[in-house]
Scaffold this active site. Structure first.
Site, PDB file in Angstrom:
ATOM      1  N   GLY A 117       2.991  29.053  16.864  1.00 14.60           N
ATOM      2  CA  GLY A 117       2.268  29.264  15.613  1.00 14.60           C
ATOM      3  C   GLY A 117       2.190  28.044  14.717  1.00 14.60           C
ATOM      4  O   GLY A 117       1.179  27.837  14.035  1.00 14.60           O
TER       5      GLY A 117
ATOM      6  N   HIS B 249     -21.185  33.299   9.764  1.00 13.37           N
ATOM      7  CA  HIS B 249     -22.119  32.340  10.360  1.00 13.37           C
ATOM      8  C   HIS B 249     -21.880  30.887   9.927  1.00 13.37           C
ATOM      9  O   HIS B 249     -21.533  30.608   8.792  1.00 13.37           O
ATOM     10  CB  HIS B 249     -23.563  32.747  10.016  1.00 13.37           C
ATOM     11  CG  HIS B 249     -23.845  32.617   8.545  1.00 13.37           C
ATOM     12  ND1 HIS B 249     -24.344  31.466   7.983  1.00 13.37           N
ATOM     13  CD2 HIS B 249     -23.673  33.484   7.538  1.00 13.37           C
ATOM     14  CE1 HIS B 249     -24.486  31.635   6.685  1.00 13.37           C
ATOM     15  NE2 HIS B 249     -24.068  32.860   6.387  1.00 13.37           N
TER      16      HIS B 249
ATOM     17  N   HIS C 160      -4.894  27.620  12.023  1.00 13.34           N
ATOM     18  CA  HIS C 160      -4.537  29.016  12.246  1.00 13.34           C
ATOM     19  C   HIS C 160      -5.238  29.861  11.194  1.00 13.34           C
ATOM     20  O   HIS C 160      -4.984  29.715   9.993  1.00 13.34           O
ATOM     21  CB  HIS C 160      -3.020  29.207  12.149  1.00 13.34           C
ATOM     22  CG  HIS C 160      -2.583  30.632  12.299  1.00 13.34           C
ATOM     23  ND1 HIS C 160      -1.358  31.071  11.893  1.00 13.34           N
ATOM     24  CD2 HIS C 160      -3.208  31.712  12.834  1.00 13.34           C
ATOM     25  CE1 HIS C 160      -1.240  32.365  12.164  1.00 13.34           C
ATOM     26  NE2 HIS C 160      -2.360  32.774  12.729  1.00 13.34           N
TER      27      HIS C 160
HETATM   28  O1  JB3 Z   1       1.408  35.805  12.211  1.00  9.19           O
HETATM   29  C1  JB3 Z   1       1.361  36.110  13.378  1.00  9.19           C
HETATM   30  C2  JB3 Z   1       0.516  37.253  13.848  1.00  9.19           C
HETATM   31  N1  JB3 Z   1       2.025  35.451  14.309  1.00  9.19           N
HETATM   32  C3  JB3 Z   1       2.945  34.343  14.011  1.00  9.19           C
HETATM   33  C4  JB3 Z   1       2.575  33.140  14.859  1.00  9.19           C
HETATM   34  C5  JB3 Z   1       1.179  32.665  14.607  1.00  9.19           C
HETATM   35  O2  JB3 Z   1       3.503  32.071  14.560  1.00  9.19           O
HETATM   36  C6  JB3 Z   1       4.381  34.788  14.333  1.00  9.19           C
HETATM   37  O3  JB3 Z   1       4.726  35.889  13.511  1.00  9.19           O
HETATM   38  C7  JB3 Z   1       5.378  33.637  14.163  1.00  9.19           C
HETATM   39  O4  JB3 Z   1       5.628  33.455  12.830  1.00  9.19           O
HETATM   40  C8  JB3 Z   1       4.868  32.374  14.810  1.00  9.19           C
HETATM   41  O5  JB3 Z   1       5.044  32.629  16.178  1.00  9.19           O
HETATM   42  P1  JB3 Z   1       5.895  31.642  17.094  1.00  9.19           P
HETATM   43  O6  JB3 Z   1       5.407  30.277  16.963  1.00  9.19           O
HETATM   44  O7  JB3 Z   1       5.926  32.253  18.454  1.00  9.19           O
HETATM   45  O8  JB3 Z   1       7.330  31.664  16.402  1.00  9.19           O
HETATM   46  P2  JB3 Z   1       8.627  32.476  16.789  1.00  9.19           P
HETATM   47  O9  JB3 Z   1       8.357  33.888  17.127  1.00  9.19           O
HETATM   48  O10 JB3 Z   1       9.630  32.171  15.743  1.00  9.19           O
HETATM   49  O11 JB3 Z   1       9.074  31.809  18.143  1.00  9.19           O
HETATM   50  C9  JB3 Z   1       9.431  30.487  18.205  1.00  9.19           C
HETATM   51  C10 JB3 Z   1       9.304  30.129  19.653  1.00  9.19           C
HETATM   52  O12 JB3 Z   1       8.545  28.945  19.753  1.00  9.19           O
HETATM   53  C11 JB3 Z   1      10.638  29.812  20.324  1.00  9.19           C
HETATM   54  O13 JB3 Z   1      11.207  30.990  20.814  1.00  9.19           O
HETATM   55  C12 JB3 Z   1      10.204  28.887  21.432  1.00  9.19           C
HETATM   56  O14 JB3 Z   1       9.861  29.672  22.551  1.00  9.19           O
HETATM   57  C13 JB3 Z   1       8.961  28.258  20.887  1.00  9.19           C
HETATM   58  N2  JB3 Z   1       9.180  26.843  20.519  1.00  9.19           N
HETATM   59  C14 JB3 Z   1       9.598  26.312  19.353  1.00  9.19           C
HETATM   60  N3  JB3 Z   1       9.635  24.966  19.435  1.00  9.19           N
HETATM   61  C15 JB3 Z   1       8.944  25.861  21.362  1.00  9.19           C
HETATM   62  C16 JB3 Z   1       9.225  24.652  20.688  1.00  9.19           C
HETATM   63  N4  JB3 Z   1       8.520  25.916  22.634  1.00  9.19           N
HETATM   64  C17 JB3 Z   1       8.354  24.764  23.283  1.00  9.19           C
HETATM   65  N5  JB3 Z   1       7.956  24.821  24.554  1.00  9.19           N
HETATM   66  N6  JB3 Z   1       8.596  23.558  22.699  1.00  9.19           N
HETATM   67  C18 JB3 Z   1       9.037  23.433  21.394  1.00  9.19           C
HETATM   68  O15 JB3 Z   1       9.245  22.316  20.890  1.00  9.19           O
END
Ligand code: JB3
Length: 218
Positions: free
Chosen positions: A76, A143, A152
């Site tokens: 995200g 449009h 985002h």
């Molecule tokens: O608002 C909505 C509907 N969705 C949000 C989304 C857009 O952004 C959601 O609620 C979250 O706030 C956020 O989702 P995201 O990015 O999946 O965040 P979170 O659920 O906190 O998960 C973080 C995950 O990002 C970690 O579990 C890792 O798997 C991944 N991550 C973080 N840093 C990374 C890294 N993965 C990789 N491969 N490399 C990184 O540096």
């Protein structure tokens, strides 16, 4: 039967990755697995145990050498998503678009690569959406909008016609944007904001109407 070059790699394994995987699986897209800093402690995506976590970002070059090609950056945070997207492109990966069958994308819209369009989202005629953008659940771009890379558009946001949105912009949940305004690169509009005038680059703004809160680091 799918081979590695057809099978999708996801960067990320959190909440956004799970939403993106839901679309990919529903669309019949084979998935090879996800990359996460939590590997090897975490070996599968929470709540989607059939999807393995197969490494970290350090494994990208090896996976490319092994024949993986299709990639989606499912994180995200706009800056981190932008950085990882560029890294994947430099290695040679091919970003795919993941579009929910319950979204409506005009045939007269132009989409880049690495974009997800979630259920209920609408992208109308004349829009240009750049690479690596999230058009989240029930949001709409009316449009002739242009959306720069790594933005985002959060759930429930409504963008009226002819709006220009710069790179890396976050339009928080439930924002409303009137027609014809410009939103500068890397600005962040807080949830529920109503944007009725241009927003410069690198600004945190929110409220009804949206007001300047503070400059954001460049
Ligand atoms: O608002 C909505 C509907 N969705 C949000 C989304 C857009 O952004 C959601 O609620 C979250 O706030 C956020 O989702 P995201 O990015 O999946 O965040 P979170 O659920 O906190 O998960 C973080 C995950 O990002 C970690 O579990 C890792 O798997 C991944 N991550 C973080 N840093 C990374 C890294 N993965 C990789 N491969 N490399 C990184 O540096």
């Amino acid at each position: 039967m799918s081979c590695q070059s057809d099978s999708l790699l996801l960067i990320g394994a959190g909440g956004h990755a799970r939403s993106v995987l839901d679309i990919a699986l529903e669309n019949g897209q084979p998935v090879a697995g996800c990359l996460s800093p939590d590997y090897p402690t975490l070996r599968s995506v929470p709540g989607l145990e059939e999807i393995p976590i197969i490494g970290t970002d350090n494994d990208l070059e090896r996976l490319f050498r092994e024949g993986h090609r299709k990639i989606f950056v499912a994180i995200g945070n706009n800056r981190l998503r932008g950085r990882l997207y560029r890294q994947a492109l430099e290695i040679g990966f091919e970003p795919v678009n993941l579009i929910s069958r319950y979204a409506r994308v005009s045939r007269y819209a132009r989409l880049g690569r690495g974009i997800c369009v979630m259920a209920g989202a609408v992208i109308n005629i004349g829009c240009t959406v750049s690479d690596n953008v999230i058009v989240n659940t029930n949001s709409s771009l009316d449009h002739d909008c242009t959306v720069g890379p790594s933005c985002h558009i959060a759930p429930g946001t409504a963008v009226s016609g002819g709006v220009s949105i710069g790179e890396g912009v976050q339009l928080g949940t439930g924002c409303s944007v009137i027609d014809g305004v410009s939103i500068g690169a890397w600005s962040f509009l807080g949830a529920g904001s109503v944007v009725v005038s241009d927003i410069p680059d690198h600004l945190l703004a929110y409220g009804v109407p949206a007001k300047r809160i503070q400059a954001l680091p460049r």
